[in-house]
Design a protein around this motif. Sequence first.
Motif, short mmCIF file in Angstrom:
data_model
loop_
_atom_site.label_atom_id
_atom_site.label_comp_id
_atom_site.label_asym_id
_atom_site.label_seq_id
_atom_site.Cartn_x
_atom_site.Cartn_y
_atom_site.Cartn_z
N PRO A 255 6.67 12.60 3.57
CA PRO A 255 5.93 11.40 3.95
C PRO A 255 4.47 11.42 3.49
O PRO A 255 3.83 12.46 3.43
N SER A 256 3.95 10.24 3.18
CA SER A 256 2.50 10.04 3.03
C SER A 256 1.95 9.71 4.40
O SER A 256 2.70 9.53 5.36
N ALA A 257 0.65 9.57 4.48
CA ALA A 257 0.02 9.09 5.72
C ALA A 257 0.24 7.58 5.80
O ALA A 257 0.46 6.93 4.77
N PRO A 258 0.17 7.00 7.02
CA PRO A 258 0.36 5.54 7.10
C PRO A 258 -0.64 4.80 6.21
O PRO A 258 -1.84 5.08 6.23
N GLU B 163 -6.86 -0.67 6.84
CA GLU B 163 -7.38 0.57 6.27
C GLU B 163 -6.28 1.62 6.24
O GLU B 163 -5.50 1.75 7.19
N LYS B 164 -6.25 2.41 5.17
CA LYS B 164 -5.28 3.51 5.10
C LYS B 164 -5.76 4.61 6.03
O LYS B 164 -6.97 4.88 6.11
N VAL B 165 -4.82 5.30 6.69
CA VAL B 165 -5.22 6.38 7.61
C VAL B 165 -6.03 7.46 6.88
O VAL B 165 -6.99 8.00 7.43
N THR B 166 -5.67 7.76 5.64
CA THR B 166 -6.43 8.78 4.89
C THR B 166 -7.91 8.38 4.80
O THR B 166 -8.80 9.21 5.01
N ASP B 167 -8.18 7.11 4.52
CA ASP B 167 -9.58 6.66 4.44
C ASP B 167 -10.25 6.73 5.81
O ASP B 167 -11.43 7.06 5.91
N GLY C 27 -3.43 13.12 8.14
CA GLY C 27 -2.63 11.88 8.14
C GLY C 27 -1.18 12.18 7.82
O GLY C 27 -0.25 11.73 8.51
N GLU C 28 -0.96 12.98 6.78
CA GLU C 28 0.40 13.35 6.39
C GLU C 28 1.01 14.26 7.46
O GLU C 28 2.19 14.16 7.79
N TYR C 29 0.17 15.17 7.99
CA TYR C 29 0.65 16.14 8.99
C TYR C 29 1.20 15.40 10.22
O TYR C 29 2.35 15.63 10.63
N GLY D 279 3.39 15.40 2.66
CA GLY D 279 2.86 15.43 1.30
C GLY D 279 1.37 15.71 1.27
O GLY D 279 0.73 15.87 2.31
N PHE D 280 0.82 15.82 0.06
CA PHE D 280 -0.62 15.76 -0.20
C PHE D 280 -1.39 17.06 -0.01
O PHE D 280 -2.44 17.23 -0.59
N TYR D 281 -0.91 18.01 0.81
CA TYR D 281 -1.75 19.19 1.05
C TYR D 281 -0.95 20.49 1.03
O TYR D 281 0.27 20.50 1.05
N SER E 252 -5.32 15.66 -5.46
CA SER E 252 -6.17 14.47 -5.55
C SER E 252 -5.45 13.29 -4.89
O SER E 252 -4.27 13.38 -4.54
N ARG E 253 -6.15 12.16 -4.75
CA ARG E 253 -5.59 11.01 -4.03
C ARG E 253 -4.23 10.61 -4.61
O ARG E 253 -4.02 10.67 -5.81
N GLY E 254 -3.35 10.21 -3.73
CA GLY E 254 -1.99 9.85 -4.17
C GLY E 254 -1.11 11.08 -4.36
O GLY E 254 -0.01 11.00 -4.89
N GLY E 255 -1.61 12.24 -3.89
CA GLY E 255 -0.97 13.52 -4.21
C GLY E 255 0.35 13.80 -3.51
O GLY E 255 0.99 14.81 -3.83
N SER E 256 0.79 12.95 -2.60
CA SER E 256 2.11 13.19 -1.99
C SER E 256 3.21 13.11 -3.05
O SER E 256 4.26 13.75 -2.91
N ASP E 257 2.96 12.33 -4.09
CA ASP E 257 3.90 12.27 -5.21
C ASP E 257 4.11 13.67 -5.81
O ASP E 257 5.21 14.01 -6.24
N ILE E 258 3.02 14.44 -5.85
CA ILE E 258 3.10 15.79 -6.43
C ILE E 258 3.92 16.68 -5.51
O ILE E 258 4.79 17.44 -5.96
N1 ASP Z 1 -2.55 9.82 1.75
C1 ASP Z 1 -3.05 10.27 0.51
C2 ASP Z 1 -3.82 9.16 -0.18
O1 ASP Z 1 -3.98 8.08 0.38
C3 ASP Z 1 -1.99 10.87 -0.37
C4 ASP Z 1 -0.83 9.96 -0.68
O2 ASP Z 1 -0.61 8.94 -0.05
O3 ASP Z 1 -0.09 10.28 -1.61
O4 ASP Z 1 -4.30 9.35 -1.26
#
Ligand code: ASP
Length: 439
Positions: free
Chosen positions: A36-39, A47-51, A114-116, A168-170, A182-188
């Motif tokens: 999962p990513s963060a909400p 707003e995204k939870v990560t922000d 957020g992901e946790y 994801g992400f960490y 880096s941002r969007g890293g849950s894909d990785i």
């Molecule tokens: N939550 C992180 C972001 O907003 C990672 C992700 O969603 O992939 O960048």
Amino acid sequence: MAKVVKFGGSSLADANQFKKAAEIIRADKDRRYVIPSAPGKRFGEDEKVTDMLYKCYEDITAGKNPNVAFLPIEERFDGIISDLELDLSLQNEYEQIIEGFENKLGMDYAASRGEYLNGIILAAFLDFQFVDAAEAVKFKSDGSFDAKLTDELLWWVLSGYKQAVIPGFYGSMPDGAIKTFSRGGSDITGSIVSKAVKASLYENWTDVSGFLVADPRIVDNPEVISTITYRELRELSYMGATVLHEDAVFPVREAGIPINIKNTNNPADFGTMIVPEADSTERTITGIAGKKNFSVIHIEKDRMNNEIGFLRRILALFETLKINFEHIPTGIDTLSLVLDSKVFEEHPDIIERLRKVAEIEKPNIIEPFHNLALIAVVGRGMKEQRGIATRIFAALSHAKINIRTIDQGSSELNIIIGINEDDFEQAVRAIYNVCILAE
Ligand code: ASP
């Protein structure tokens, strides 16, 4: 057989989206490992939870009351839990996180929560095992990703569970500190988990039905690409096409695992399949992408062609200054260096330094041109096909667009065209009309 499924932020933004994700997971028993990513955003202005976490951490370290600063984040997660009617409390986790913020555990720690937290909720909702990514996704002490150790740890931890949720992400550093990609890293994360469990497929669930042939902000209703190779994807992502994190391709590519981009809101859509190799082509051109803000340095020197080591001296300077170049089209006694325009801000003396190493004296020329846009026309089907370049150039000529640079590698996977920035959108539309619509 196992499939790894990653859900992006918009796919887990609220309880309703959680339900859609769970339905998708339950529909196929091979969907065993979930990332999962963060909400993310529930609506445009949201707003995204990560922000929120980045901001909250800054506020708390700047002295704002921690409980007040963290409250909106608690409310976001508690809202999901109560709407899902889960018997779950994250109160202990919230307290620990606030303490971590007060102890200044860092921005990466903050963002990763957020992901946790979303992972804990999703695991409870699915009744899957929760595996903290800090246990198995590892970074080296210099901050680079430790692929080998991660691969071993993930395999070892996950082979013990039939089904698991891994945020994801960490991951974590050798000293235990949390580090994010880096941002969007849950894909990785999805990609490295796929490699570790030797998945048959990596499904990346998002809010679009796949990669589009061109940017929908420029072209009306562009078609979806149904199959794309890793190499084509790399070319298009590099040139600005976003959907998947650029670095997500490498782990699965190494293992030959395909990625399927799917839409959580329209699961029946085929989406885009990203594959190591593909024989068949839907059309000659797979995609068109481009970016602005490039410059060219044009060099003209008598007998350049006979001067052994000329290019090496230029490249040695770039290496010393850590400058990346895009490409270097050459003529007999001319050379064009196509670069990101940022180079001129970072190295205002670049022309003078090049003049020196290239030994350019009058009447020879070295001059920069700015405001260049590059367009990559990518397609595995172009190989050994006649007439593609003709069509692209004819399209641009009819649109009265002047071409400033042309580059095509011998792999014939893409043709890169440099034009004035002002012509960018019109050029993309012209190429789309001729290469995609008229095909
Ligand atoms: N939550 C992180 C972001 O907003 C990672 C992700 O969603 O992939 O960048």
